[in-house]
Design an enzyme around this catalytic site. Structure first.
Site, PDB file in Angstrom:
ATOM      1  N   GLU A 280      -9.943 -45.270   4.698  1.00  0.00           N
ATOM      2  CA  GLU A 280      -9.321 -43.944   4.685  1.00  0.00           C
ATOM      3  C   GLU A 280      -8.638 -43.663   3.349  1.00  0.00           C
ATOM      4  O   GLU A 280      -7.520 -43.163   3.291  1.00  0.00           O
ATOM      5  CB  GLU A 280      -8.333 -43.805   5.853  1.00  0.00           C
ATOM      6  N   ASP A 359     -10.428 -46.386  17.592  1.00  0.00           N
ATOM      7  CA  ASP A 359      -9.093 -46.092  17.080  1.00  0.00           C
ATOM      8  C   ASP A 359      -8.119 -45.755  18.206  1.00  0.00           C
ATOM      9  O   ASP A 359      -7.737 -44.595  18.360  1.00  0.00           O
ATOM     10  CB  ASP A 359      -9.189 -44.931  16.083  1.00  0.00           C
ATOM     11  N   GLU A 387      -0.110 -42.179  19.632  1.00  0.00           N
ATOM     12  CA  GLU A 387      -0.882 -41.193  18.874  1.00  0.00           C
ATOM     13  C   GLU A 387      -1.905 -40.463  19.735  1.00  0.00           C
ATOM     14  O   GLU A 387      -1.986 -39.238  19.703  1.00  0.00           O
ATOM     15  CB  GLU A 387      -1.585 -41.897  17.698  1.00  0.00           C
TER      16      GLU A 387
HETATM   17  C1  BDP Z   1      -5.303 -44.006  12.707  1.00  0.00           C
HETATM   18  C2  BDP Z   1      -4.238 -43.051  12.330  1.00  0.00           C
HETATM   19  C3  BDP Z   1      -3.889 -43.092  10.874  1.00  0.00           C
HETATM   20  C4  BDP Z   1      -3.683 -44.533  10.431  1.00  0.00           C
HETATM   21  C5  BDP Z   1      -4.901 -45.340  10.763  1.00  0.00           C
HETATM   22  C6  BDP Z   1      -4.738 -46.824  10.466  1.00  0.00           C
HETATM   23  O1  BDP Z   1      -4.653 -41.754  12.683  1.00  0.00           O
HETATM   24  O2  BDP Z   1      -2.748 -42.320  10.690  1.00  0.00           O
HETATM   25  O3  BDP Z   1      -3.402 -44.602   9.073  1.00  0.00           O
HETATM   26  O4  BDP Z   1      -5.164 -45.262  12.120  1.00  0.00           O
HETATM   27  O5  BDP Z   1      -4.665 -47.587  11.420  1.00  0.00           O
HETATM   28  O6  BDP Z   1      -5.160 -44.209  14.085  1.00  0.00           O
HETATM   29  O7  BDP Z   1      -4.716 -47.239   9.314  1.00  0.00           O
END
Ligand code: BDP
Length: 663
Positions: A280, A359, A387
């Protein structure tokens, strides 16, 4: 010198350590034996309880039957108990807790607190308690500076950070210590204090701002908690001014070695680094054509002389994939990247794997990576911050889900809880909110996480009983019944009114709160449901889909491969099926969607009225906060029901078999 118990600011909820929880311990004659900083913490705790409830505490006398409680460092041998274990017995009117290390003694004290009066009645044969997992950790996703999109705490639903505000350490160390106290009381022993997405503002915590981290470490240490830090893989470039962060470059290695030495000068018991790399948008070894083992081993080498650990996250996938290309599959990514590297990670490198392949959805299969890397130390990561499970506006007690995950045997009869040799980690749900977790009932998630990390095979309902006993020590029995009624099934309720049968997501993009069935459907993030007029779900079979099902060992690969054997709750995770496909429950998929969504809302209505019936029996501020959140949960559940049901009604054209109105 006994360490005084931290004082909570006015109006802050005591969570699971209200004064009343110490009643049984406080009214006694207690002897404390041994020395060391954590013994002073234990002494401070007992002394405060005695001041309140009229007992007496003595140091280092001979235990002679004149004491109700003896808490002591003793001769049971570190081999048997380790630094964190303890024994507890009661004989001849004396309850004795023995540990060979300070942490063990502290955990032993909290054990007695949990037992309450029962610790002081009758005889108790000697029991030995030891944590199953050595590392029980929280990874705070706290930003040092407010991030324009994510705010102070990424995915935080409990106010600001306990550690940081507006670009620097808050310095409210008593509150940090009080947090450490809560964590110790459920067995957590490590905290990473900043976000895994390391923005420019917090990168320097590693270097010239390490003093701010050291202050936090100092506040957590008396409760047996070691501090860790998230670092950026690009630090040698961004902080060190080097032209490269290539893990095989000599100057890069020297830079990390020097930086790490200075970290340990400031924090001698520093736990280590957490790294999110090539994920990401975070930098990583791929930029230099190096593997993730080479990346992780760079940091492991810098930490090794000091006994530190690098937690290297396995959350690596292509967030720019194309929804039209059905051969790419985000669920496959972690396994594809990491399994070939098994055996290449240094001994002090831990690969940290999210419990599911996607996730933190309300329902996912267990990640096939867990069980597929026998020569690598794995840590398993859970998400206590809600989340995707209602953002602490909805009640969703995750104990049953986590317990299912931890008991699942990916391969060779070993459970996830046994395979997590590198520890259990959660993204926590606490912040500077007066109730710590926004929703007061979300405190149960944090508590449950700690206890499951201590004993992954613990019965989650028994853990909930502990939490209730501690948090509501003076309440009549209806309160415990009511809390079980609203919490026990809350995860399944949430699942019912949100994304069905393991398909996941369907949330509003970005903030992820509330329904949007097609929110991510045509975006590159790889989180699709593939619904069309004939059916829905993601074909992840080997035969006709992405092949993800083939990443599992026996018997799971076979079981997930066919819609006939795949468990209902994961059907749409693994298969694209027609709306008329008949589930094992005997219902069609479309009828299941309708029924589950109606039921989910009814269950929220029911829970709301159970909660209302507890008015006057629990603390009014807690009651009011929960009651207010139930209004939002109900509104949200109805919105989910209506959007999901009407979406699939329109796509499929199949009316509800029970003739209910679908909006
Ligand atoms: C996702 C989240 C994000 C996190 C990412 C992570 O949306 O904000 O940075 O995981 O685990 O669930 O790095």
């Amino acid at each position: 010198m006994p360490l005084p118990v931290p004082v909570l600011p006015e109006g802050v909820d005591p969570a699971w350590l209200p004064p009343g929880a110490f009643r049984a311990v406080g009214g006694r004659r207690t002897l404390i034996r041994g020395s060391g900083p954590l013994v002073e913490t234990v002494h401070g705790e007992v002394a405060q309880a005695c001041r309140r409830f009229g007992g007496r505490v003595v140091r280092d006398a001979v235990p002679d039957g004149a004491y109700d409680l003896v808490l002591g460092l003793g001769a049971d041998g570190p081999d048997l108990l380790g630094e964190e274990g303890f024994t507890c017995a009661r004989e001849g009117g004396t309850t004795t807790v023995t540990a060979s290390g300070g942490r063990g003694l502290l955990y032993g004290l909290f054990h007695v607190v949990r037992l309450g009066e029962a610790a002081f009645t009758g005889e108790r044969p000697r029991e030995t308690h030891r944590p199953a997992l050595a590392l029980r950790m929280l990874d705070h996703w706290d930003n040092v500076a407010v991030h324009p999109v994510m705010g102070q705490v990424e995915r935080g639903y409990a106010g600001g950070s306990l550690f940081w505000r507006d670009g620097r350490a808050r310095g409210e160390l008593d509150r940090v210590r009080a947090y450490g106290r809560l964590l110790a009381a459920c067995g957590i022993n490590a905290v990473s204090v900043n976000n895994v997405n390391v923005h420019a503002a917090e990168a320097r915590l590693l270097t010239d701002r390490i003093g701010e981290v050291a202050d936090i470490a100092g506040a957590l240490r008396p409760y047996g908690i070691r501090t860790h830090l998230s670092v950026s893989f690009a630090a040698p470039v961004t902080l060190g001014g080097l032209p490269t962060a290539d893990p095989l470059d000599g100057a890069v290695r020297a830079w990390w070695a020097g930086a790490t030495r200075r970290v340990y000068e400031a924090i001698p018991d520093f736990g280590g680094y957490v790294v999110k790399a090539d994920s990401e948008g975070q930098p990583g070894p791929f930029a230099y054509g190096r593997s993730h083992a080479e990346g992780a081993n760079l940091l492991a080498a810098a930490l090794e002389p000091f006994g530190g650990t690098v937690h290297w996250r396995a959350f690596v996938y292509d967030h720019r994939q194309d929804w039209r290309d059905r051969t790419t599959d985000r669920a496959r990514a972690a396994y594809d990247h990491f399994v070939p590297l098994d055996g290449e990670f240094a001994a002090n490198a831990v690969l940290q794997v999210k419990h599911g392949p996607m996730d933190f959805q309300v329902r996912e299969p267990v990640s096939p990576l867990i069980g597929a890397m026998p020569r690598t130390r794995l840590a398993v990561e859970l998400q206590a911050t809600q989340e995707y499970t209602g953002q602490q506006r909805h009640v969703c007690w995750l104990g049953p889900m986590w317990s299912e995950v931890l008991r699942f045997p990916p391969e060779l009869g070993l459970s996830v809880g046994e395979l997590a040799r590198g520890g259990l980690v959660a993204v926590p749900n606490a912040g500077d909110d007066p109730f710590w977790t926004g929703h007061p009932l979300a405190q149960a998630n944090l508590y449950t996480f700690g206890r499951l990390a201590w004993r992954p095979d613990a019965e989650p309902r028994a853990v909930l009983d502990e939490w209730i006993g501690l948090s509501f020590p003076d309440a009549p029995p209806q309160v415990a019944e009511g809390l079980h009624a609203v919490l026990d099934g809350s995860w399944r309720t949430y699942e019912k009114y949100t994304a069905p049968l393991g398909v996941g997501f369907m949330v509003q993009p970005g903030h992820h709160y509330g329904p949007s069935v097609d929110g991510y459907e045509y975006s590159p993030w790889g989180t699709y449901h593939f619904a069309d007029r004939d059916g829905l779900g993601v074909d992840r079979s080997v035969k006709s889909g992405t092949g993800f099902a083939g990443q599992y060992g026996k018997p799971w690969a076979e079981l997930y491969e066919s819609p006939d054997t795949c468990p209902d709750e994961l059907l749409l995770f693994f298969h694209h099926v027609p709306y008329g496909h008949v589930l094992k429950s005997g219902k069609t998929v479309i009828q299941h969607i309708y029924d589950a969504h109606f039921e989910g809302v009814e269950e929220v209505e029911e829970a709301r009225s159970v909660w209302a019936s507890l008015a006057g029996l629990v603390d009014p501020a807690r009651h009011a906060r929960v009651a207010e959140r139930y209004e939002e949960q109900l509104r949200g559940a109805r919105e989910w029901r209506d959007q999901v049901n009407s979406y699939f009604f329109r796509k499929s054209g199949v009316p509800d078999g029970r003739g209910r109105r679908i909006y």
